[in-house]
Scaffold this motif. Structure first.
Motif, mmCIF file in Angstrom:
data_model
loop_
_atom_site.group_PDB
_atom_site.id
_atom_site.type_symbol
_atom_site.label_atom_id
_atom_site.label_comp_id
_atom_site.label_asym_id
_atom_site.label_seq_id
_atom_site.Cartn_x
_atom_site.Cartn_y
_atom_site.Cartn_z
ATOM 1 N N ARG A 171 56.937 -10.970 -6.451
ATOM 2 C CA ARG A 171 58.144 -10.974 -5.717
ATOM 3 C C ARG A 171 58.603 -12.284 -5.657
ATOM 4 O O ARG A 171 57.769 -13.187 -4.858
ATOM 5 C CB ARG A 171 58.331 -10.097 -4.482
ATOM 6 C CG ARG A 171 58.113 -8.443 -4.881
ATOM 7 C CD ARG A 171 58.321 -7.785 -3.423
ATOM 8 N NE ARG A 171 58.036 -6.356 -3.800
ATOM 9 C CZ ARG A 171 57.002 -5.755 -3.640
ATOM 10 N NH1 ARG A 171 55.778 -6.355 -3.562
ATOM 11 N NH2 ARG A 171 56.913 -4.365 -4.127
ATOM 12 N N VAL A 172 59.812 -12.833 -5.807
ATOM 13 C CA VAL A 172 60.317 -14.273 -5.555
ATOM 14 C C VAL A 172 61.633 -13.940 -4.688
ATOM 15 O O VAL A 172 62.476 -13.407 -5.346
ATOM 16 C CB VAL A 172 60.675 -14.881 -6.707
ATOM 17 C CG1 VAL A 172 61.178 -16.476 -6.414
ATOM 18 C CG2 VAL A 172 59.359 -15.215 -7.418
ATOM 19 N N ALA A 173 61.591 -14.256 -3.649
ATOM 20 C CA ALA A 173 62.616 -13.945 -2.581
ATOM 21 C C ALA A 173 63.992 -14.466 -3.061
ATOM 22 O O ALA A 173 63.902 -15.714 -3.236
ATOM 23 C CB ALA A 173 62.506 -14.399 -1.113
ATOM 24 N N GLY A 174 65.048 -13.732 -3.304
ATOM 25 C CA GLY A 174 66.395 -13.765 -3.640
ATOM 26 C C GLY A 174 66.316 -14.143 -5.164
ATOM 27 O O GLY A 174 67.460 -14.543 -5.604
ATOM 28 N N GLU A 175 65.342 -13.601 -6.017
ATOM 29 C CA GLU A 175 65.542 -14.315 -7.203
ATOM 30 C C GLU A 175 65.184 -12.844 -8.221
ATOM 31 O O GLU A 175 63.890 -12.410 -8.341
ATOM 32 C CB GLU A 175 64.638 -14.974 -7.614
ATOM 33 C CG GLU A 175 64.737 -16.567 -6.927
ATOM 34 C CD GLU A 175 66.037 -17.106 -7.565
ATOM 35 O OE1 GLU A 175 66.373 -16.689 -8.698
ATOM 36 O OE2 GLU A 175 66.407 -17.702 -6.850
ATOM 37 N N LEU A 176 66.012 -11.945 -8.347
ATOM 38 C CA LEU A 176 65.849 -10.517 -8.785
ATOM 39 C C LEU A 176 65.389 -10.467 -10.262
ATOM 40 O O LEU A 176 64.424 -9.749 -10.653
ATOM 41 C CB LEU A 176 67.088 -9.751 -8.839
ATOM 42 C CG LEU A 176 67.476 -9.343 -7.430
ATOM 43 C CD1 LEU A 176 68.756 -8.236 -7.660
ATOM 44 C CD2 LEU A 176 66.480 -8.617 -6.664
ATOM 45 N N ASP A 177 65.701 -11.445 -11.201
ATOM 46 C CA ASP A 177 65.271 -11.738 -12.587
ATOM 47 C C ASP A 177 63.962 -12.234 -12.742
ATOM 48 O O ASP A 177 62.922 -12.003 -13.666
ATOM 49 C CB ASP A 177 65.955 -12.865 -13.363
ATOM 50 C CG ASP A 177 66.131 -14.092 -12.464
ATOM 51 O OD1 ASP A 177 65.958 -14.165 -11.246
ATOM 52 O OD2 ASP A 177 66.657 -15.296 -13.235
ATOM 53 N N LEU A 178 63.128 -12.637 -11.425
ATOM 54 C CA LEU A 178 61.795 -13.149 -11.326
ATOM 55 C C LEU A 178 60.910 -12.227 -10.817
ATOM 56 O O LEU A 178 59.674 -12.068 -11.092
ATOM 57 C CB LEU A 178 61.742 -14.508 -10.553
ATOM 58 C CG LEU A 178 61.987 -15.625 -11.268
ATOM 59 C CD1 LEU A 178 61.937 -16.875 -10.308
ATOM 60 C CD2 LEU A 178 61.442 -16.038 -12.646
ATOM 61 N N THR A 179 61.705 -11.350 -9.799
ATOM 62 C CA THR A 179 60.692 -10.185 -9.201
ATOM 63 C C THR A 179 60.384 -9.050 -10.256
ATOM 64 O O THR A 179 61.135 -8.441 -10.481
ATOM 65 C CB THR A 179 61.507 -9.611 -7.960
ATOM 66 O OG1 THR A 179 61.602 -10.707 -7.079
ATOM 67 C CG2 THR A 179 60.719 -8.554 -7.289
ATOM 68 N N ASN A 180 59.266 -8.724 -10.354
ATOM 69 C CA ASN A 180 58.906 -7.719 -11.498
ATOM 70 C C ASN A 180 57.444 -7.424 -11.373
ATOM 71 O O ASN A 180 56.635 -8.035 -10.613
ATOM 72 C CB ASN A 180 59.191 -8.055 -12.827
ATOM 73 C CG ASN A 180 59.603 -7.190 -13.811
ATOM 74 O OD1 ASN A 180 59.028 -5.775 -13.598
ATOM 75 N ND2 ASN A 180 60.393 -7.372 -14.785
ATOM 76 N N ASP A 181 56.927 -6.298 -12.249
ATOM 77 C CA ASP A 181 55.554 -6.098 -12.464
ATOM 78 C C ASP A 181 55.203 -6.896 -13.975
ATOM 79 O O ASP A 181 55.901 -6.793 -14.810
ATOM 80 C CB ASP A 181 55.293 -4.741 -12.509
ATOM 81 C CG ASP A 181 55.467 -3.909 -11.447
ATOM 82 O OD1 ASP A 181 55.302 -4.652 -10.258
ATOM 83 O OD2 ASP A 181 55.328 -2.532 -11.221
#
Length: 229
Positions: free
Chosen positions: A91-101
């Motif tokens: 998880r990268v706070a505020g970065e939905l395109d980076l937050t993933n499995d």
């Protein structure tokens, strides 16, 4: 003459198998572990000694941390080390395109947007957080807040005299006793004493005869022996 013979037979049979009732498992605080040179050690040092072998060589990341997709890794003082086959939630706070499995591939890498292929094998979650954050700061994000969690560790394997042999999800800190419980317990023919553990590392593959208090790691193959009688 029948009674003495029966007693002698009973003593002989009881001596051919181990049972927790008569030989209860014990270990120093920290458990039992196999050291880098193949010896058994008890106590806090038993956990850290197994990690002295290199995780990388000139050829890249090595077993047990992920070379060629081999599933194995170790945990020690600073925690569980990531290896091939682990599934990570990043998880990268505020970065939905980076937050993933992300699935760690056979070379010990993950592929993320911006920083692309990144090697995480042999790192703890905290170390991988710092590494990913540093890469993101290199021209992408000003102050990235990164969290890494191992959500699906690689399995261990157990076979022999257990009720449900197979591969099972690893649980940090587990011992052979935990592994047997996960596999449905002993069969009626099981020897409840020492077991065989097959383990891979940078030196190759080795099998050890160890007590049931010994720590189990991802990729380990645990074999429960059959008793004589």
């Amino acid at each position: 003459m029948r009674y003495p013979a029966a007693v002698l037979l009973l003593l002989a049979v009881s001596g051919c198998s181990d049972s927790w009732e008569y030989d209860p498992p014990t270990a120093e605080r920290g458990g039992v572990g196999v050291t880098a040179n193949g010896a058994l050690a008890e106590g806090p040092a038993a956990v850290s000694i197994v990690s002295v072998l290199p995780s990388h060589t000139a050829k890249g990341v090595q077993e047990p941390y992920g070379s060629r997709g081999v599933a194995a890794a170790y945990e020690y003082q600073s925690g569980y080390k990531i290896g091939a086959g682990d599934r990570l939630t990043i998880r990268v706070a505020g970065e939905l395109d980076l937050t993933n499995d992300y699935l760690v591939d056979g070379a010990g890498n993950i592929s993320m947007p911006y920083i692309r292929t990144t090697q995480v094998a042999g790192l703890t979650s905290a170390e991988s957080e710092q590494m990913i954050a540093a890469k993101l700061r290199g021209g992408y994000l000003r102050n990235p807040n990164v969290s890494v969690q191992v959500t699906t560790p690689r399995p261990f394997f157990i076979l022999g005299e257990v009720n449900t042999a197979g591969s099972f999800a690893y649980q940090p800190g587990m011992s052979v006793q935990n592994a047997v419980a996960i596999a449905g317990g002993y069969t009626a023919r099981a020897d409840e004493g020492a077991v065989l553990i097959t383990r891979k590392n940078v030196k190759g593959t080795a099998t050890y005869k160890v007590p049931v208090t010994t720590q189990v790691y991802p990729g380990d193959i645990v074999y429960i022996r059959e008793r004589w009688f």
